[in-house]
Design a protein around this motif. Structure first.
Motif, PDB file in Angstrom:
ATOM      1  N   GLN A  48       0.828  -1.207   0.000  1.00 25.83           N
ATOM      2  CA  GLN A  48       0.000   0.000   0.000  1.00 25.83           C
ATOM      3  C   GLN A  48       0.860   1.254   0.000  1.00 25.83           C
ATOM      4  N   GLN A  49       1.950   1.231   0.764  1.00 25.64           N
ATOM      5  CA  GLN A  49       2.855   2.380   0.798  1.00 25.64           C
ATOM      6  C   GLN A  49       3.496   2.628  -0.558  1.00 25.64           C
ATOM      7  N   GLU A  50       3.848   1.563  -1.252  1.00 21.93           N
ATOM      8  CA  GLU A  50       4.474   1.705  -2.567  1.00 21.93           C
ATOM      9  C   GLU A  50       3.472   2.226  -3.591  1.00 21.93           C
ATOM     10  N   LYS A  51       2.226   1.771  -3.500  1.00 19.82           N
ATOM     11  CA  LYS A  51       1.183   2.295  -4.385  1.00 19.82           C
ATOM     12  C   LYS A  51       0.972   3.788  -4.133  1.00 19.82           C
ATOM     13  N   PHE A  52       0.968   4.155  -2.860  1.00 19.74           N
ATOM     14  CA  PHE A  52       0.801   5.556  -2.490  1.00 19.74           C
ATOM     15  C   PHE A  52       1.904   6.412  -3.110  1.00 19.74           C
ATOM     16  N   LYS A  53       3.144   5.988  -2.972  1.00 18.41           N
ATOM     17  CA  LYS A  53       4.266   6.750  -3.518  1.00 18.41           C
ATOM     18  C   LYS A  53       4.194   6.840  -5.044  1.00 18.41           C
ATOM     19  N   LEU A  55       1.570   6.685  -7.094  1.00 19.82           N
ATOM     20  CA  LEU A  55       0.493   7.538  -7.592  1.00 19.82           C
ATOM     21  C   LEU A  55       0.673   8.990  -7.173  1.00 19.82           C
ATOM     22  N   MET A  56       1.052   9.228  -5.925  1.00 17.02           N
ATOM     23  CA  MET A  56       1.190  10.602  -5.455  1.00 17.02           C
ATOM     24  C   MET A  56       2.334  11.328  -6.141  1.00 17.02           C
ATOM     25  N   ARG A  57       3.363  10.612  -6.551  1.00 18.87           N
ATOM     26  CA  ARG A  57       4.454  11.239  -7.303  1.00 18.87           C
ATOM     27  C   ARG A  57       3.930  11.870  -8.590  1.00 18.87           C
ATOM     28  N   PHE A  58       2.930  11.226  -9.182  1.00 17.45           N
ATOM     29  CA  PHE A  58       2.321  11.761 -10.404  1.00 17.45           C
ATOM     30  C   PHE A  58       1.356  12.897 -10.096  1.00 17.45           C
ATOM     31  N   LEU A  59       0.567  12.754  -9.051  1.00 19.03           N
ATOM     32  CA  LEU A  59      -0.511  13.707  -8.788  1.00 19.03           C
ATOM     33  C   LEU A  59      -0.045  15.038  -8.193  1.00 19.03           C
ATOM     34  N   GLN A  91      -7.676   1.855 -10.265  1.00 24.89           N
ATOM     35  CA  GLN A  91      -7.744   1.679 -11.709  1.00 24.89           C
ATOM     36  C   GLN A  91      -6.464   2.049 -12.450  1.00 24.89           C
ATOM     37  N   ALA A  92      -5.602   2.861 -11.847  1.00 28.21           N
ATOM     38  CA  ALA A  92      -4.465   3.402 -12.597  1.00 28.21           C
ATOM     39  C   ALA A  92      -3.135   2.717 -12.302  1.00 28.21           C
ATOM     40  N   ILE A  93      -3.047   1.951 -11.221  1.00 28.93           N
ATOM     41  CA  ILE A  93      -1.783   1.316 -10.850  1.00 28.93           C
ATOM     42  C   ILE A  93      -1.740  -0.103 -11.386  1.00 28.93           C
ATOM     43  N   THR A  94      -0.624  -0.431 -12.022  1.00 30.10           N
ATOM     44  CA  THR A  94      -0.458  -1.763 -12.583  1.00 30.10           C
ATOM     45  C   THR A  94       0.903  -2.313 -12.161  1.00 30.10           C
ATOM     46  N   LEU A 102       2.267   3.155 -13.599  1.00 23.69           N
ATOM     47  CA  LEU A 102       0.964   3.752 -13.855  1.00 23.69           C
ATOM     48  C   LEU A 102       0.489   3.420 -15.264  1.00 23.69           C
ATOM     49  N   ASP A 103      -0.782   3.084 -15.363  1.00 25.61           N
ATOM     50  CA  ASP A 103      -1.436   2.954 -16.663  1.00 25.61           C
ATOM     51  C   ASP A 103      -2.032   4.314 -16.987  1.00 25.61           C
ATOM     52  N   TYR A 104      -1.311   5.099 -17.769  1.00 20.54           N
ATOM     53  CA  TYR A 104      -1.712   6.489 -18.013  1.00 20.54           C
ATOM     54  C   TYR A 104      -3.075   6.582 -18.681  1.00 20.54           C
ATOM     55  N   SER A 105      -3.430   5.567 -19.458  1.00 20.61           N
ATOM     56  CA  SER A 105      -4.722   5.600 -20.158  1.00 20.61           C
ATOM     57  C   SER A 105      -5.899   5.531 -19.197  1.00 20.61           C
TER      58      SER A 105
END
Length: 214
Positions: A48-53, A55-59, A91-94, A102-105
């Motif tokens: 979960q921490q890795e997913k957070f990092k 996605l948040m790096r992008f946002l 939906q965006a993390i793969t 990230l699945d940018y689409s």
């Protein structure tokens, strides 16, 4: 964490014994003092921490867009960036831990009920990135010529975003900007969404695809 709705003493701020009082957006909270973790994080927590990092790096760099695109989402409890995070998390993390990507689409920059840009497109020519959309306005669908159009491009190799200095309008039908020289190789991912003039209604963002830069 507890929420103080009403009480004889009302809300408070600061430390009192083993609890801390604070408030956010006129909501009073109480929480216990932080306790140092004695156990190592579980694999599920690390995932979960890795997913957070990831996605948040992008946002984080596009918070300006998220304030508009997710500014009306559960505003009493979530900031726009947190609303965008929750919306995109599943939906965006793969990929497989720890190699998430990230699945940018599937990334959404906005989500709402405003009618979007109709027939939309993007192209690159002679150093310029050009976005197009339909100019039709409709009283029935509450779309107007002064609706604002936001465009965004992301260069993953350089980890940089580019956009127009100011939003365009539905009536314009197109907007172009020059890609900076240091980004004019590789590819960019592109999005578009609209808001009304008062920014109280937004459309769903549209992923326009990956554009190769020559």
């Amino acid at each position: 964490m507890g929420t103080i709705v009403n009480g004889a003493n009302g809300g408070f701020k600061g430390k009192a014994g083993s609890i801390i009082g604070s408030s956010w957006k006129s909501i009073n909270y109480i929480k216990g003092l932080y306790k140092k973790r004695s156990k190592p994080a579980s694999e599920a927590q690390m995932m979960q921490q890795e997913k957070f990092k990831t996605l948040m790096r992008f946002l984080l760099p596009i918070n300006f867009f998220l304030k508009i695109g997710f500014g009306r989402k559960n505003t009493e409890k979530l900031t726009p960036i947190n609303a965008a995070f929750q919306f995109n998390l599943d939906q965006a993390i793969t990929g497989i831990y720890p190699d998430y990507t990230l699945d940018y689409s599937k990334i959404s920059i906005s989500d709402g009920s405003l009618y979007g840009g109709g027939t939309v497109g993007v192209s690159y020519d002679a150093g310029d990135l050009s976005f197009t959309w339909s100019t039709d306005d409709s009283e029935t669908f509450e779309t107007f010529s002064d609706d604002m159009v936001y465009v965004l491009a992301y260069h993953p190799e350089k980890d940089e975003f580019i956009s127009t200095p100011t939003p365009s309008t539905r009536a314009a039908g197109t907007v172009s900007f020059t890609v900076p020289e240091h980004l004019a190789t590789g590819a960019v991912h592109t999005w578009l969404f609209l808001s009304n003039r008062s920014k109280t209604k937004v459309s769903k963002s549209v992923y326009l695809g990956e554009i190769q830069l020559i």
